[in-house]
Every structure is written in C-alpha cells, then in structure tokens.
Scaffold this motif. Structure first.
Motif, PDB file in Angstrom:
ATOM      1  N   UNK A  59     -47.056 -89.668  -2.762  1.00 66.76           N
ATOM      2  CA  UNK A  59     -47.176 -90.986  -3.398  1.00 66.76           C
ATOM      3  C   UNK A  59     -46.293 -92.012  -2.686  1.00 66.76           C
ATOM      4  N   UNK A  60     -45.143 -91.586  -2.211  1.00 67.87           N
ATOM      5  CA  UNK A  60     -44.266 -92.494  -1.463  1.00 67.87           C
ATOM      6  C   UNK A  60     -44.937 -92.905  -0.157  1.00 67.87           C
ATOM      7  N   UNK A  61     -45.527 -91.933   0.546  1.00 71.41           N
ATOM      8  CA  UNK A  61     -46.220 -92.244   1.800  1.00 71.41           C
ATOM      9  C   UNK A  61     -47.398 -93.191   1.562  1.00 71.41           C
ATOM     10  N   UNK A  62     -48.062 -93.041   0.429  1.00 68.19           N
ATOM     11  CA  UNK A  62     -49.169 -93.939   0.097  1.00 68.19           C
ATOM     12  C   UNK A  62     -48.657 -95.363  -0.126  1.00 68.19           C
ATOM     13  N   UNK A  63     -47.520 -95.492  -0.787  1.00 70.64           N
ATOM     14  CA  UNK A  63     -46.938 -96.808  -1.066  1.00 70.64           C
ATOM     15  C   UNK A  63     -46.484 -97.489   0.222  1.00 70.64           C
ATOM     16  N   UNK A  64     -45.799 -96.751   1.091  1.00 70.15           N
ATOM     17  CA  UNK A  64     -45.263 -97.368   2.316  1.00 70.15           C
ATOM     18  C   UNK A  64     -46.325 -97.516   3.402  1.00 70.15           C
ATOM     19  N   UNK A  65     -47.394 -96.734   3.313  1.00 72.17           N
ATOM     20  CA  UNK A  65     -48.506 -96.894   4.248  1.00 72.17           C
ATOM     21  C   UNK A  65     -48.429 -96.062   5.515  1.00 72.17           C
ATOM     22  N   UNK A  66     -47.525 -95.083   5.563  1.00 75.15           N
ATOM     23  CA  UNK A  66     -47.444 -94.195   6.723  1.00 75.15           C
ATOM     24  C   UNK A  66     -46.750 -92.901   6.324  1.00 75.15           C
ATOM     25  N   UNK A  67     -46.910 -91.886   7.154  1.00 80.30           N
ATOM     26  CA  UNK A  67     -46.264 -90.596   6.922  1.00 80.30           C
ATOM     27  C   UNK A  67     -45.051 -90.470   7.828  1.00 80.30           C
ATOM     28  N   UNK A  68     -44.039 -89.770   7.325  1.00 77.98           N
ATOM     29  CA  UNK A  68     -42.830 -89.556   8.108  1.00 77.98           C
ATOM     30  C   UNK A  68     -42.100 -88.331   7.588  1.00 77.98           C
ATOM     31  N   UNK A  69     -41.512 -87.596   8.497  1.00 77.86           N
ATOM     32  CA  UNK A  69     -40.692 -86.443   8.106  1.00 77.86           C
ATOM     33  C   UNK A  69     -39.427 -86.893   7.379  1.00 77.86           C
ATOM     34  N   UNK A  70     -39.084 -88.160   7.475  1.00 78.18           N
ATOM     35  CA  UNK A  70     -37.848 -88.671   6.887  1.00 78.18           C
ATOM     36  C   UNK A  70     -38.056 -89.285   5.510  1.00 78.18           C
ATOM     37  N   UNK A  71     -39.268 -89.191   4.994  1.00 74.55           N
ATOM     38  CA  UNK A  71     -39.532 -89.614   3.626  1.00 74.55           C
ATOM     39  C   UNK A  71     -39.249 -88.430   2.719  1.00 74.55           C
ATOM     40  N   UNK A  72     -38.384 -88.658   1.724  1.00 76.74           N
ATOM     41  CA  UNK A  72     -37.985 -87.587   0.812  1.00 76.74           C
ATOM     42  C   UNK A  72     -38.536 -87.871  -0.579  1.00 76.74           C
ATOM     43  N   UNK A  73     -38.922 -86.812  -1.286  1.00 78.99           N
ATOM     44  CA  UNK A  73     -39.329 -86.999  -2.667  1.00 78.99           C
ATOM     45  C   UNK A  73     -38.112 -86.860  -3.565  1.00 78.99           C
ATOM     46  N   UNK A  74     -38.125 -87.578  -4.672  1.00 76.67           N
ATOM     47  CA  UNK A  74     -37.035 -87.499  -5.639  1.00 76.67           C
ATOM     48  C   UNK A  74     -37.505 -86.611  -6.776  1.00 76.67           C
ATOM     49  N   UNK A  75     -37.311 -85.321  -6.627  1.00 76.55           N
ATOM     50  CA  UNK A  75     -37.725 -84.394  -7.667  1.00 76.55           C
ATOM     51  C   UNK A  75     -36.525 -83.756  -8.355  1.00 76.55           C
ATOM     52  N   UNK A  76     -35.389 -84.439  -8.293  1.00 78.75           N
ATOM     53  CA  UNK A  76     -34.165 -83.841  -8.809  1.00 78.75           C
ATOM     54  C   UNK A  76     -33.804 -84.388 -10.188  1.00 78.75           C
ATOM     55  N   UNK A  77     -33.657 -85.707 -10.321  1.00 76.57           N
ATOM     56  CA  UNK A  77     -33.136 -86.227 -11.577  1.00 76.57           C
ATOM     57  C   UNK A  77     -33.288 -87.741 -11.657  1.00 76.57           C
ATOM     58  N   UNK A  78     -33.287 -88.235 -12.896  1.00 77.87           N
ATOM     59  CA  UNK A  78     -33.174 -89.670 -13.089  1.00 77.87           C
ATOM     60  C   UNK A  78     -31.751 -90.083 -12.718  1.00 77.87           C
ATOM     61  N   UNK A  79     -31.556 -91.349 -12.495  1.00 78.81           N
ATOM     62  CA  UNK A  79     -30.221 -91.836 -12.207  1.00 78.81           C
ATOM     63  C   UNK A  79     -29.810 -91.725 -10.748  1.00 78.81           C
ATOM     64  N   UNK A  80     -30.755 -91.356  -9.905  1.00 79.79           N
ATOM     65  CA  UNK A  80     -30.437 -91.274  -8.479  1.00 79.79           C
ATOM     66  C   UNK A  80     -30.848 -92.565  -7.783  1.00 79.79           C
ATOM     67  N   UNK A  81     -30.098 -92.944  -6.778  1.00 83.99           N
ATOM     68  CA  UNK A  81     -30.459 -94.059  -5.915  1.00 83.99           C
ATOM     69  C   UNK A  81     -31.449 -93.515  -4.896  1.00 83.99           C
ATOM     70  N   UNK A  82     -32.609 -94.147  -4.792  1.00 84.71           N
ATOM     71  CA  UNK A  82     -33.621 -93.704  -3.831  1.00 84.71           C
ATOM     72  C   UNK A  82     -34.112 -94.929  -3.064  1.00 84.71           C
ATOM     73  N   UNK A  83     -33.600 -95.089  -1.851  1.00 84.02           N
ATOM     74  CA  UNK A  83     -33.925 -96.242  -1.010  1.00 84.02           C
ATOM     75  C   UNK A  83     -34.553 -95.780   0.288  1.00 84.02           C
ATOM     76  N   UNK A  84     -35.527 -96.552   0.742  1.00 81.28           N
ATOM     77  CA  UNK A  84     -36.166 -96.271   2.014  1.00 81.28           C
ATOM     78  C   UNK A  84     -36.287 -97.597   2.763  1.00 81.28           C
ATOM     79  N   UNK A  85     -35.499 -97.737   3.832  1.00 82.78           N
ATOM     80  CA  UNK A  85     -35.552 -98.935   4.672  1.00 82.78           C
ATOM     81  C   UNK A  85     -36.518 -98.668   5.815  1.00 82.78           C
ATOM     82  N   UNK A  86     -37.430 -99.618   6.048  1.00 80.60           N
ATOM     83  CA  UNK A  86     -38.479 -99.465   7.045  1.00 80.60           C
ATOM     84  C   UNK A  86     -38.432-100.635   8.017  1.00 80.60           C
TER      85      UNK A  86
END
Length: 150
Positions: free
Chosen positions: A74-101
C-alpha cells in the motif's frame, strides 16, 4: 611477486567483505546518513516554529507519513514506485513513519518511536517541498514535537 599479488587479493577481499557486511547491517549508506542528519537537525532545533525546507539537511521532493500497520504494497502504491527501502509499519501505533523521496527514489526512511528518535513529525499523508511547510514546535520530555501548521 606472487606473495604481493596474493596479499593485494586478500586485502581487496577483506575490503569487499567489510563493505558488503556494512551494507547488510545499515542498508543504503546515503539513507543511513540522511536519517542521522535529519535526527541531528530536529534534535538541535530551538524555537516555536520551523520551516521544513530549512530543517531537512538533504534534497527531497516529497515526504510521506503512513498510518500504523500500512503494508509495504500500500505504501508503494501511494508513493508510485517500488523500493527495497520502503518499510511497512506492522509493529505499533505511536511510531514515527517518514519516507523522504527525491526523483522517485528513497533518500531517507524513518520508522521508530519518537522517544527513541528524539522527535516526532505530525502531518497528513504527504508534504511537497514546494509547499514550504511550517511546523509548530514543542519540547516534551526531551522529544521535539513538530506539528504541521496548516
């Protein structure tokens, strides 16, 4: 002469091994360094407002944030490309999840608890560099909280 060639081969093999091991441990060195620069920039900030363009110490086009439990797909769909450096947040609420492109390439990828990072960034799904986004800043228990001032 054969001893010298053998020594050079061993030295080059060791350097290659160290480089590969380092890459496996920290990932892309550019992303690793940008994450460190970002953390240092935000943690050293003092004031009531901050301009994101001035605070981020590397080139970027868009920064994204994602809801907890967002899958990599779903993250790759939002950003519009695939990358090995895109991580999923499957751990917990309350985490900072930023992706600079930058130019459809990940230049920084942050996924961690604000208490461990020393900062949090709160905004809707994405901000573009051209938005000249301004954030209000507060310090709570040693964590710099940055909230997008719409």
């Amino acid at each position: 002469m054969k001893k010298k060639a053998k020594l050079i081969t061993i030295i080059l093999s060791c350097i290659a091994f160290i480089a590969i091991a380092g890459y496996l441990v920290i990932g892309d060195p550019v992303i690793f360094m940008n994450n460190q620069k970002l953390e240092n920039s935000f943690k050293s900030f003092e004031g009531d407002t901050i301009k994101l363009n001035e605070a981020v110490p590397f080139d970027w086009d868009i920064v994204y944030t994602f809801e907890p439990y967002a899958s990599k797909e779903s993250i790759e769909e939002i950003v519009g490309f695939k990358s090995a450096y895109i991580k999923e947040n499957n751990i917990n609420e309350g985490m900072v999840h930023l992706l600079f492109v930058k130019d459809k390439k990940v230049v920084a990828s942050v996924l961690g608890y604000s208490a461990n990072l020393g900062y949090s960034l709160s905004f809707s799904q994405k901000i573009e560099f051209n938005d000249n986004a301004v954030f209000t800043a507060s310090n709570s228990d040693g964590v710099i909280n940055l909230i997008h001032a719409k």
